[in-house]
Design an enzyme around this catalytic site. Structure first.
Site, short mmCIF file in Angstrom:
data_model
loop_
_atom_site.label_atom_id
_atom_site.label_comp_id
_atom_site.label_asym_id
_atom_site.label_seq_id
_atom_site.Cartn_x
_atom_site.Cartn_y
_atom_site.Cartn_z
N GLN A 108 -5.75 5.06 4.88
CA GLN A 108 -4.50 4.64 5.58
C GLN A 108 -4.64 4.54 6.99
OE1 GLN A 108 -0.89 6.33 4.28
NE2 GLN A 108 -1.37 6.07 2.16
N PRO A 138 -0.92 8.83 -2.47
CA PRO A 138 -1.28 7.74 -3.70
C PRO A 138 -2.59 8.35 -4.46
CG PRO A 138 -0.79 6.81 -1.90
CD PRO A 138 -0.74 8.27 -1.40
N ASP A 335 5.51 1.77 1.98
CA ASP A 335 5.09 2.37 2.89
C ASP A 335 3.68 2.34 3.69
OD1 ASP A 335 7.22 4.32 2.39
OD2 ASP A 335 5.93 5.87 1.54
N GLN A 336 2.80 1.63 2.91
CA GLN A 336 1.62 1.20 3.16
C GLN A 336 1.29 -0.16 3.70
OE1 GLN A 336 -1.73 2.93 0.37
NE2 GLN A 336 0.08 3.30 -0.71
N HIS A 360 9.46 7.18 4.98
CA HIS A 360 8.11 6.91 5.30
C HIS A 360 8.38 5.49 6.02
CE1 HIS A 360 5.41 9.74 2.95
NE2 HIS A 360 5.47 10.27 4.56
#
Length: 386
Positions: A108, A138, A335-336, A360
């Site tokens: 990430q 994840p 979130d990502q 987040h």
């Protein structure tokens, strides 16, 4: 002005969720926008607070990619300063959490830094060691089957490939994942903005149950538990197949789904060779493909004292909960993707469902002033990494 002489932007790491996400996004944006940052009260809401091994490793990886000066990055530290330098692509980078710390969290922080180059260059590569299937991050299968297909489809990030070379389960870790990234390299090559507000129906549900160093009943039990819980929620026409990234049902099976009024559920069961794992472990990841282009996932990791059937049920319950919230993405995905939404050209929007934004995700806008600081320069973001 030399970047070393610039005043660092001060970021409070304790706001909202007060965890590692604000740290990762702040450092990634700092490197891309060549703006020094100083982050304090890191993981202030966690017990104990401060950097853990995986956070420190991620910071060191980002510093390596961005030729940055990094201070304060020690285990348990609550303050760091990151002064970015020049991102040199292509290159090969390696990071090792040593423990079972999450590989996907390393990915990430690193992936955004590998996406932009001022000139056309070959692929850069990452080799990451640590935990592939952790409980508080994840699972790598989620990254492979949900996150990467989503960013390919909606942002046009299609020259990224991931290979799981070895699984690393808790507590031993020892997993190995490789990533290859060809960056955008001209003003015409930019992250696409997108609008994803219409969810549509569930097209199909796919999944993978994986296990190593354990009897086959573990893998099969997770599949059975997931299928049983999904059937209770109205999903359940099973089709045996091996999933590809983000896809599991072909045109004929999709037609069968519509004709029967059921959604095809396809969960592969995979025993990992002993030579490709370190220690025993198990887990399951499920994902639903939506007609509007969205994706919802659910996952669980096997733990001592918990039956495989229960693990499968927990993954299915997480997936069902995400589907019932009527959004186009789940909590992990929102979130990502928000950092890529911020980096994309133009306006992006996505329907997040009745649960709203996760803590987040809500922490990211607090650090997007890094991007705002250079808007007046009128430079394409794709050129800023150089």
């Amino acid at each position: 002005m030399l970047i070393g002489k610039m005043a660092s932007i001060l970021i409070d790491g304790s706001v909202l969720e007060g965890g590692g996400q604000i740290l990762r996004n702040a450092v990634s944006l700092s490197a891309l926008l060549s703006k020094p940052v100083s982050i304090h009260k890191i993981r202030n809401s966690r017990t104990p607070p401060g950097l853990k091994n995986q956070h420190r490793t991620g910071l060191e990886l980002a510093a390596s990619i961005a030729s940055a000066r990094l201070t304060g990055a020690k285990n348990n530290s609550t303050e760091i300063e990151f002064i970015p330098g020049h991102i040199n692509l292509p290159n090969h980078y390696t990071a090792d959490t040593v423990t079972a710390g999450s590989i996907t969290l390393l990915l990430q922080i690193a992936l955004p830094l590998l996406l932009f180059s001022p000139t056309a260059v070959p692929a850069s590569t990452l080799t990451l060691y640590g935990g592939t299937n952790a409980t508080m991050a994840p699972q790598v299968d989620y990254t492979q089957h949900v996150f990467l297909p989503f960013i390919r489809r909606h942002f046009g990030i299609d020259k990224v490939s991931l290979n799981i070379k070895k699984r690393g389960y808790f507590p031993k870790g020892g997993g190995e994942v490789s990533l290859s990234v060809v960056p955008f390299s001209s003003p015409n090559q930019k992250l696409r903005s997108f609008s994803l507000l219409e969810r549509g129906k569930v097209k199909w549900i796919s999944g993978i149950s994986h296990y190593a160093g354990l009897p086959a009943v573990v893998g099969n039990g997770m599949v059975a538990g997931a299928e049983r819980r999904l059937a209770m929620a109205g999903y359940g026409k099973r089709k045996e197949t091996e999933p590809n990234e983000g896809e599991a049902a072909d045109a004929s099976s999709l037609k069968q789904t519509k004709e029967s009024g059921n959604v095809v559920v396809s969960i592969a069961c995979r025993r990992e060779p002993n030579a490709l794992t370190k220690g025993a472990g198990s887990g399951i990841v499920l994902w639903a493909e939506l007609e509007g282009g969205g994706m919802i996932g659910g996952s669980a990791v096997g733990t001592k004292g918990k039956s495989p059937e229960k693990v499968g049920e927990e993954a299915a319950e997480e997936l069902i909960r995400g589907l019932n919230e009527s959004g186009c993405v789940d909590e992990w995905l929102q979130d990502q993707i928000i950092i890529f939404m911020a980096l994309a050209e133009g306006k992006s929007e996505v329907r997040c469902g009745t649960a709203g934004l996760s803590l987040h995700t809500r922490s990211v806008p607090l650090i997007l002033r890094l991007k705002q600081l250079i808007i007046h320069l009128g430079l394409p973001l794709a050129l800023l990494s150089g």
